[in-house]
Design a protein around this motif. Structure first.
Motif, PDB file in Angstrom:
ATOM      1  N   PRO A 110       0.790  -1.233   0.000  1.00 51.94           N
ATOM      2  CA  PRO A 110       0.000   0.000   0.000  1.00 51.94           C
ATOM      3  C   PRO A 110       0.829   1.295   0.000  1.00 51.94           C
ATOM      4  O   PRO A 110       0.300   2.359  -0.279  1.00 51.94           O
ATOM      5  CB  PRO A 110      -0.815  -0.080   1.293  1.00 51.94           C
ATOM      6  CG  PRO A 110      -0.765  -1.490   1.718  1.00 51.94           C
ATOM      7  CD  PRO A 110       0.534  -2.028   1.199  1.00 51.94           C
ATOM      8  N   TRP A 129      -1.159   5.874   1.710  1.00 53.52           N
ATOM      9  CA  TRP A 129      -1.382   4.436   1.872  1.00 53.52           C
ATOM     10  C   TRP A 129      -2.549   4.051   0.980  1.00 53.52           C
ATOM     11  O   TRP A 129      -3.693   4.374   1.259  1.00 53.52           O
ATOM     12  CB  TRP A 129      -1.665   4.088   3.336  1.00 53.52           C
ATOM     13  CG  TRP A 129      -0.416   4.116   4.129  1.00 53.52           C
ATOM     14  CD1 TRP A 129       0.076   5.158   4.843  1.00 53.52           C
ATOM     15  CD2 TRP A 129       0.555   3.071   4.231  1.00 53.52           C
ATOM     16  NE1 TRP A 129       1.287   4.829   5.387  1.00 53.52           N
ATOM     17  CE2 TRP A 129       1.606   3.552   5.035  1.00 53.52           C
ATOM     18  CE3 TRP A 129       0.637   1.781   3.721  1.00 53.52           C
ATOM     19  CZ2 TRP A 129       2.723   2.779   5.338  1.00 53.52           C
ATOM     20  CZ3 TRP A 129       1.744   1.014   4.019  1.00 53.52           C
ATOM     21  CH2 TRP A 129       2.775   1.509   4.828  1.00 53.52           C
ATOM     22  N   ASP A 130      -2.245   3.389  -0.123  1.00 51.73           N
ATOM     23  CA  ASP A 130      -3.231   2.994  -1.113  1.00 51.73           C
ATOM     24  C   ASP A 130      -3.899   1.694  -0.678  1.00 51.73           C
ATOM     25  O   ASP A 130      -3.413   0.608  -0.961  1.00 51.73           O
ATOM     26  CB  ASP A 130      -2.548   2.838  -2.460  1.00 51.73           C
ATOM     27  CG  ASP A 130      -3.527   2.619  -3.598  1.00 51.73           C
ATOM     28  OD1 ASP A 130      -4.731   2.434  -3.339  1.00 51.73           O
ATOM     29  OD2 ASP A 130      -3.071   2.615  -4.750  1.00 51.73           O
ATOM     30  N   THR A 131      -5.013   1.810   0.010  1.00 47.94           N
ATOM     31  CA  THR A 131      -5.689   0.637   0.559  1.00 47.94           C
ATOM     32  C   THR A 131      -6.216  -0.284  -0.530  1.00 47.94           C
ATOM     33  O   THR A 131      -6.519  -1.450  -0.271  1.00 47.94           O
ATOM     34  CB  THR A 131      -6.836   1.045   1.488  1.00 47.94           C
ATOM     35  OG1 THR A 131      -7.732   1.900   0.781  1.00 47.94           O
ATOM     36  CG2 THR A 131      -6.292   1.761   2.721  1.00 47.94           C
ATOM     37  N   GLU A 132      -6.298   0.209  -1.774  1.00 48.30           N
ATOM     38  CA  GLU A 132      -6.687  -0.650  -2.895  1.00 48.30           C
ATOM     39  C   GLU A 132      -5.628  -1.719  -3.162  1.00 48.30           C
ATOM     40  O   GLU A 132      -5.892  -2.741  -3.759  1.00 48.30           O
ATOM     41  CB  GLU A 132      -6.879   0.190  -4.163  1.00 48.30           C
ATOM     42  CG  GLU A 132      -7.925   1.276  -4.025  1.00 48.30           C
ATOM     43  CD  GLU A 132      -9.328   0.739  -4.104  1.00 48.30           C
ATOM     44  OE1 GLU A 132      -9.584  -0.098  -4.991  1.00 48.30           O
ATOM     45  OE2 GLU A 132     -10.169   1.138  -3.294  1.00 48.30           O
ATOM     46  N   GLY A 134      -4.085  -3.415  -0.859  1.00 50.13           N
ATOM     47  CA  GLY A 134      -4.119  -4.447   0.186  1.00 50.13           C
ATOM     48  C   GLY A 134      -3.015  -4.228   1.210  1.00 50.13           C
ATOM     49  O   GLY A 134      -2.188  -3.350   1.069  1.00 50.13           O
ATOM     50  N   HIS A 135      -3.049  -4.997   2.239  1.00 50.27           N
ATOM     51  CA  HIS A 135      -2.068  -4.893   3.326  1.00 50.27           C
ATOM     52  C   HIS A 135      -1.330  -6.199   3.476  1.00 50.27           C
ATOM     53  O   HIS A 135      -1.924  -7.261   3.437  1.00 50.27           O
ATOM     54  CB  HIS A 135      -2.767  -4.570   4.665  1.00 50.27           C
ATOM     55  CG  HIS A 135      -3.363  -3.220   4.688  1.00 50.27           C
ATOM     56  ND1 HIS A 135      -2.629  -2.086   4.884  1.00 50.27           N
ATOM     57  CD2 HIS A 135      -4.642  -2.805   4.527  1.00 50.27           C
ATOM     58  CE1 HIS A 135      -3.413  -1.040   4.855  1.00 50.27           C
ATOM     59  NE2 HIS A 135      -4.650  -1.450   4.641  1.00 50.27           N
TER      60      HIS A 135
END
Length: 137
Positions: A110, A129-132, A134-135
């Protein structure tokens, strides 16, 4: 009691040996992240979105400010574009490049950010933090 602020910090202060120049730098750079001056005292100015989160000040003890080796300050960016805007504004205001905008796989999928050094040599970062993406745990 419910807290809608996900941060674990109240605020951060950095010292400067060139107060007016430091304020001019942060006045130019922090609006790219939606921040502005929110409070001022003689020798100290606070920036934030709603409350004083980041202080720029002359040291209270009167001794010269110095930079901590191994420390840096990371600002939250609302988008990848804001990371780029922050980076360009910082360089235009006199910062030095410490890492161009982009992903850093070592920080997880992310992460998207950049690093610069301000006029006093403090290492600062803008991170989205690009939540698209994933983590990774």
């Amino acid at each position: 009691m419910t807290d809608s602020n996900p941060s674990i910090l109240s605020h951060i202060s950095i010292g400067t040996n060139q107060f007016e120049q430091a304020l001019a730098f942060y006045d130019r750079v922090l609006p790219t992240l939606g921040c502005k001056r929110v409070l001022a005292h003689p020798g100290a100015v606070a920036y934030g979105r709603e409350y004083p989160e980041f202080w720029v000040q002359t040291p209270l003890d009167g001794r010269p400010a110095n930079v901590g080796n191994g420390s840096h300050i990371g600002f939250v960016a609302p988008s990848r574009a804001a990371v780029h805007d922050f980076f360009q504004a910082a360089l235009a205001a006199g910062a030095t490049d410490e890492g161009q905008p982009g992903p850093r796989e070592e920080y997880g999928a992310p992460y998207y950010g950049c690093f610069v050094r301000d006029l006093d040599g403090h290492k600062i970062e803008a991170t989205f933090w690009d939540t698209e993406q994933g983590h990774e745990h």
